[in-house]
Design a protein around this motif. Structure first.
Motif, PDB file in Angstrom:
ATOM      1  N   VAL A  82       0.778  -1.291  -0.288  1.00 51.97           N
ATOM      2  CA  VAL A  82      -0.414  -0.090  -0.061  1.00 51.97           C
ATOM      3  C   VAL A  82       0.865   1.322  -0.144  1.00 51.97           C
ATOM      4  O   VAL A  82       0.579   2.120  -0.659  1.00 51.97           O
ATOM      5  CB  VAL A  82      -1.172  -0.175   1.377  1.00 51.97           C
ATOM      6  N   VAL A  83       1.907   0.893   0.554  1.00 53.82           N
ATOM      7  CA  VAL A  83       2.520   2.457   0.982  1.00 53.82           C
ATOM      8  C   VAL A  83       3.631   2.285  -0.480  1.00 53.82           C
ATOM      9  O   VAL A  83       3.532   3.343  -0.664  1.00 53.82           O
ATOM     10  CB  VAL A  83       3.575   1.899   1.813  1.00 53.82           C
ATOM     11  N   SER A  84       3.869   1.275  -1.620  1.00 53.51           N
ATOM     12  CA  SER A  84       4.019   1.998  -2.082  1.00 53.51           C
ATOM     13  C   SER A  84       3.475   2.389  -3.899  1.00 53.51           C
ATOM     14  O   SER A  84       3.488   2.908  -4.063  1.00 53.51           O
ATOM     15  CB  SER A  84       4.815   0.249  -2.730  1.00 53.51           C
ATOM     16  N   ASP A  85       2.365   1.609  -3.714  1.00 52.97           N
ATOM     17  CA  ASP A  85       1.312   2.397  -4.346  1.00 52.97           C
ATOM     18  C   ASP A  85       1.044   3.388  -4.677  1.00 52.97           C
ATOM     19  O   ASP A  85       0.957   3.694  -5.217  1.00 52.97           O
ATOM     20  CB  ASP A  85      -0.100   1.678  -5.054  1.00 52.97           C
ATOM     21  N   LEU A  86       1.487   4.211  -3.431  1.00 53.85           N
ATOM     22  CA  LEU A  86       1.199   5.156  -2.753  1.00 53.85           C
ATOM     23  C   LEU A  86       2.096   6.235  -3.422  1.00 53.85           C
ATOM     24  O   LEU A  86       1.721   7.411  -3.024  1.00 53.85           O
ATOM     25  CB  LEU A  86       0.482   5.662  -1.448  1.00 53.85           C
ATOM     26  N   GLY A  87       3.046   5.522  -3.426  1.00 53.77           N
ATOM     27  CA  GLY A  87       4.638   6.866  -4.223  1.00 53.77           C
ATOM     28  C   GLY A  87       5.034   7.006  -3.012  1.00 53.77           C
ATOM     29  O   GLY A  87       5.590   7.708  -2.789  1.00 53.77           O
ATOM     30  N   LEU A  88       4.431   6.804  -2.022  1.00 48.29           N
ATOM     31  CA  LEU A  88       5.409   7.055  -0.475  1.00 48.29           C
ATOM     32  C   LEU A  88       6.064   6.925   0.158  1.00 48.29           C
ATOM     33  O   LEU A  88       6.519   5.345   0.035  1.00 48.29           O
ATOM     34  CB  LEU A  88       4.300   6.989   0.564  1.00 48.29           C
ATOM     35  N   ASN A  89       7.281   7.571   0.663  1.00 41.07           N
ATOM     36  CA  ASN A  89       8.115   7.267   1.412  1.00 41.07           C
ATOM     37  C   ASN A  89       8.526   6.468   2.534  1.00 41.07           C
ATOM     38  O   ASN A  89       8.028   7.574   3.380  1.00 41.07           O
ATOM     39  CB  ASN A  89       9.229   8.110   1.120  1.00 41.07           C
ATOM     40  N   LEU A  90       8.156   5.551   2.973  1.00 38.41           N
ATOM     41  CA  LEU A  90       8.226   4.026   4.325  1.00 38.41           C
ATOM     42  C   LEU A  90       9.129   5.380   5.561  1.00 38.41           C
ATOM     43  O   LEU A  90       8.672   5.249   6.514  1.00 38.41           O
ATOM     44  CB  LEU A  90       8.319   3.409   3.751  1.00 38.41           C
ATOM     45  N   ALA A  91      10.575   5.697   4.779  1.00 35.52           N
ATOM     46  CA  ALA A  91      11.122   5.911   6.275  1.00 35.52           C
ATOM     47  C   ALA A  91      11.161   7.857   6.430  1.00 35.52           C
ATOM     48  O   ALA A  91      11.097   7.337   7.272  1.00 35.52           O
ATOM     49  CB  ALA A  91      12.908   5.666   5.357  1.00 35.52           C
ATOM     50  N   SER A  92      10.557   7.924   4.936  1.00 36.11           N
ATOM     51  CA  SER A  92       9.882   9.317   5.751  1.00 36.11           C
ATOM     52  C   SER A  92       8.655  10.146   6.607  1.00 36.11           C
ATOM     53  O   SER A  92       8.838  10.154   7.736  1.00 36.11           O
ATOM     54  CB  SER A  92       9.350  10.262   4.331  1.00 36.11           C
ATOM     55  N   LEU A  93       7.568   8.312   6.216  1.00 37.18           N
ATOM     56  CA  LEU A  93       6.537   8.001   7.406  1.00 37.18           C
ATOM     57  C   LEU A  93       6.781   8.067   8.599  1.00 37.18           C
ATOM     58  O   LEU A  93       6.586   8.205   9.536  1.00 37.18           O
ATOM     59  CB  LEU A  93       5.385   7.378   6.253  1.00 37.18           C
ATOM     60  N   GLU A  94       7.939   6.689   8.763  1.00 36.95           N
ATOM     61  CA  GLU A  94       8.232   6.166  10.182  1.00 36.95           C
ATOM     62  C   GLU A  94       8.503   7.599  10.703  1.00 36.95           C
ATOM     63  O   GLU A  94       8.878   7.473  11.888  1.00 36.95           O
ATOM     64  CB  GLU A  94       9.108   4.999   9.269  1.00 36.95           C
ATOM     65  N   ALA A  95      10.077   8.221  10.142  1.00 35.80           N
ATOM     66  CA  ALA A  95      10.235   9.549  11.091  1.00 35.80           C
ATOM     67  C   ALA A  95       8.939  10.816  10.710  1.00 35.80           C
ATOM     68  O   ALA A  95       9.807  11.167  12.107  1.00 35.80           O
ATOM     69  CB  ALA A  95      11.594   9.862   9.672  1.00 35.80           C
ATOM     70  N   ALA A  96       8.153  10.509  10.267  1.00 33.43           N
ATOM     71  CA  ALA A  96       7.442  11.586  10.807  1.00 33.43           C
ATOM     72  C   ALA A  96       6.680  11.239  12.128  1.00 33.43           C
ATOM     73  O   ALA A  96       5.765  11.447  12.833  1.00 33.43           O
ATOM     74  CB  ALA A  96       6.431  11.556   9.819  1.00 33.43           C
ATOM     75  N   VAL A  97       6.488   9.523  12.528  1.00 34.84           N
ATOM     76  CA  VAL A  97       5.763   9.608  13.154  1.00 34.84           C
ATOM     77  C   VAL A  97       6.076   9.991  14.883  1.00 34.84           C
ATOM     78  O   VAL A  97       7.314   9.899  15.037  1.00 34.84           O
ATOM     79  CB  VAL A  97       5.494   7.677  14.070  1.00 34.84           C
ATOM     80  N   PRO A  98       5.053  10.314  15.374  1.00 37.55           N
ATOM     81  CA  PRO A  98       5.696  11.488  16.697  1.00 37.55           C
ATOM     82  C   PRO A  98       5.394   9.635  17.841  1.00 37.55           C
ATOM     83  O   PRO A  98       5.570   8.948  17.634  1.00 37.55           O
ATOM     84  CB  PRO A  98       4.109  12.038  17.350  1.00 37.55           C
ATOM     85  N   ARG A  99       6.343   9.731  18.374  1.00 38.31           N
ATOM     86  CA  ARG A  99       7.012   8.875  19.431  1.00 38.31           C
ATOM     87  C   ARG A  99       6.542   9.157  20.668  1.00 38.31           C
ATOM     88  O   ARG A  99       6.613  11.169  21.953  1.00 38.31           O
ATOM     89  CB  ARG A  99       9.190   8.959  19.826  1.00 38.31           C
ATOM     90  N   SER A 100       6.329   8.732  21.121  1.00 32.34           N
ATOM     91  CA  SER A 100       5.433   8.578  22.612  1.00 32.34           C
ATOM     92  C   SER A 100       6.341   8.369  23.856  1.00 32.34           C
ATOM     93  O   SER A 100       7.614   8.476  23.053  1.00 32.34           O
ATOM     94  CB  SER A 100       4.211   7.556  22.963  1.00 32.34           C
TER      95      SER A 100
END
Length: 456
Positions: free
Chosen positions: A260-278
């Motif tokens: 899904v991430v690949s089909d949407l053309g998104l960068n998985l590493a960039s998405l993971e970096a944007a995840v707020p950490r608790s």
């Protein structure tokens, strides 16, 4: 010894050694006295004469004496023969006694050896039985710990057939059932189910001790061990099958999520970096398997590693708006792309999707994010824009009411406003946009990704 008559008894005997000696004659008186003594009959008396002395024996006494002498002679002969052949007889007797003794000793040794073999066999059988029973108990304990580990896994709840609830468990079953999907979407929201007490249906059976004597007479302890081993084998196979199903399902979901991430053309590493950490922390302890880890432990470790990766992907995908913003069936009144403007009638670009809804229906945010705009915005009317990070943003237009404010952190499924018909609108509906780096993209691309994820 001779049998004599009376006429010779009155005369003295003449012996050879009496030569040269004067002949003495008895006195007449003595001769007369001897003549006067009556003599026994010559037919029934025996006379023994020795040195001038006579002993007269009766026939009974005589034969007694003769018999005694004969018996003594026979006894002497027998004694002499015994002593002559005593050594051979004793040797034979001793040899026979020794042979009998050896035979008895051999028999006793054989019986003792047989008893020892029987005792040793019984001890060996008892030892083997104890070892097998100990192995079964250890295996049962291991299977119970495995069942506990499987029951603590939220992924197992959907893989284990649940028994039909009893009459008194209807209320409990209603409260502890599988959670429903998020109300804003028909897709799975990757929330761990609350049923943490799920356990394998087939727990390892308790090793019950049946009546020993009766069961030993009917079937024997070997049958007990075989039945227990068979039961444990079945439990272990079901546990391994459950693990395999869980692992296969998780691997399949991981592939779909990455796809899904690949089909949407998104960068998985960039998405993971944007995840707020608790607020989390602690020392780093690498995952290690023991040297004697079996297939179950290795597969369970792979599942745990995969689950950790899937949790990270879930947190990442929580920032991707692939859910629906309204409840119910999807019904579009207008799609993304070129269309005829409803007011001017000329071709115009429609930058979002129009969802049919009634005035006052809740509009829900489709991913975690931060409100960057909340208010009146030209043709959008009342509009809320949410920034999901990594260039992703969503807009919700024509709202009749706004329930959030700028800077507020919103969570997936949170109601941000109510559907209305403000701005350039011909009727109540929700205008929904998806933007990447400020450019509007077709929201259906994300919705199709959500359908793909919910398919597994």
């Amino acid at each position: 010894m001779s049998k004599s008559s009376a006429q010779y008894s009155q005369y003295p005997q003449h012996h050879a050694h009496d030569h040269g000696r004067p002949l003495h004659r008895r006195p007449a008186a003595a001769v007369a006295a001897a003549a006067a003594i009556p003599l026994p009959s010559t037919d029934d008396a025996y006379t023994i004469v020795h040195h001038g002395k006579q002993v007269r024996l009766g026939p009974v006494v005589f034969w007694i004496v003769v018999g005694t002498v004969v018996l003594l002679g026979l006894w002497s002969a027998a004694t002499a023969t015994y002593f002559a052949f005593r050594d051979d007889v004793l040797t034979r007797l001793i040899a026979r006694q020794a042979e009998m003794q050896y035979a008895y000793e051999d028999r006793i040794a054989e019986l003792r050896a047989k008893v020892d073999r029987t005792t040793s066999r019984q001890l060996l059988d008892q030892e083997q039985f104890d070892q097998k029973l100990d192995q079964i108990m250890k295996r049962q304990t291991a299977l119970e710990s495995r069942a506990t580990a499987l029951g603590a896994m939220p992924d197992v709840t959907g893989s284990i057939p649940r028994t039909a609830p009893q009459r008194g468990d209807s209320s409990q079953g209603a409260t502890q059932g599988t959670p429903k999907p998020s109300p804003i979407s028909d897709t799975v929201t990757f929330v761990a189910p609350p049923d943490r007490e799920a356990r394998l249906e087939s727990r390892a059976p308790t090793v019950a001790a049946p009546p020993t004597s009766q069961f030993a007479k009917n079937q024997g302890f070997d049958n007990v061990l075989v039945r227990l081993t068979t039961s444990l084998d079945q439990v272990e196979r079901r546990q391994m099958a459950t693990l395999s199903a869980v692992e296969e399902g998780m691997d399949s979901r991981m592939r779909r999520m990455r796809g899904v991430v690949s089909d949407l053309g998104l960068n998985l590493a960039s998405l993971e970096a944007a995840v707020p950490r608790s607020a989390m922390g602690g020392p780093f302890v690498p995952v290690k398997l023991t040297a004697n880890a079996g297939p179950f432990e290795k597969q369970l470790n792979r599942i745990n590693v995969t689950r950790a990766e899937m949790d990270r992907l879930n947190r990442t995908l929580a920032l991707v708006p692939y859910r629906k913003p309204v409840i119910g069936e999807v019904e579009f009144t207008s799609g993304f792309g070129v269309r005829s403007d409803p007011f001017l009638g000329r071709p115009a670009m429609h930058t979002g999707l129009d969802f049919r809804a009634a005035t006052g229906d809740p509009a829900r945010v489709t991913a975690n994010g931060k409100v960057v705009s909340a208010g009146w915005s030209g043709g959008y009317g009342r509009m809320v824009e949410v920034d999901h990070g990594n260039g992703l943003a969503t807009r919700y237009g024509h709202l009749s009411e706004i329930n959030v404010k700028v800077g507020e952190i919103v969570k997936l499924g949170q109601v941000i406003g109510l559907v209305g018909s403000t701005g350039r609108s011909t009727g109540p509906h929700l205008h929904y946009e998806t933007r990447i780096d400020g450019e509007a993209v077709d929201p259906q691309k994300f919705l199709r990704a959500g359908v793909r994820l919910s398919a597994g």
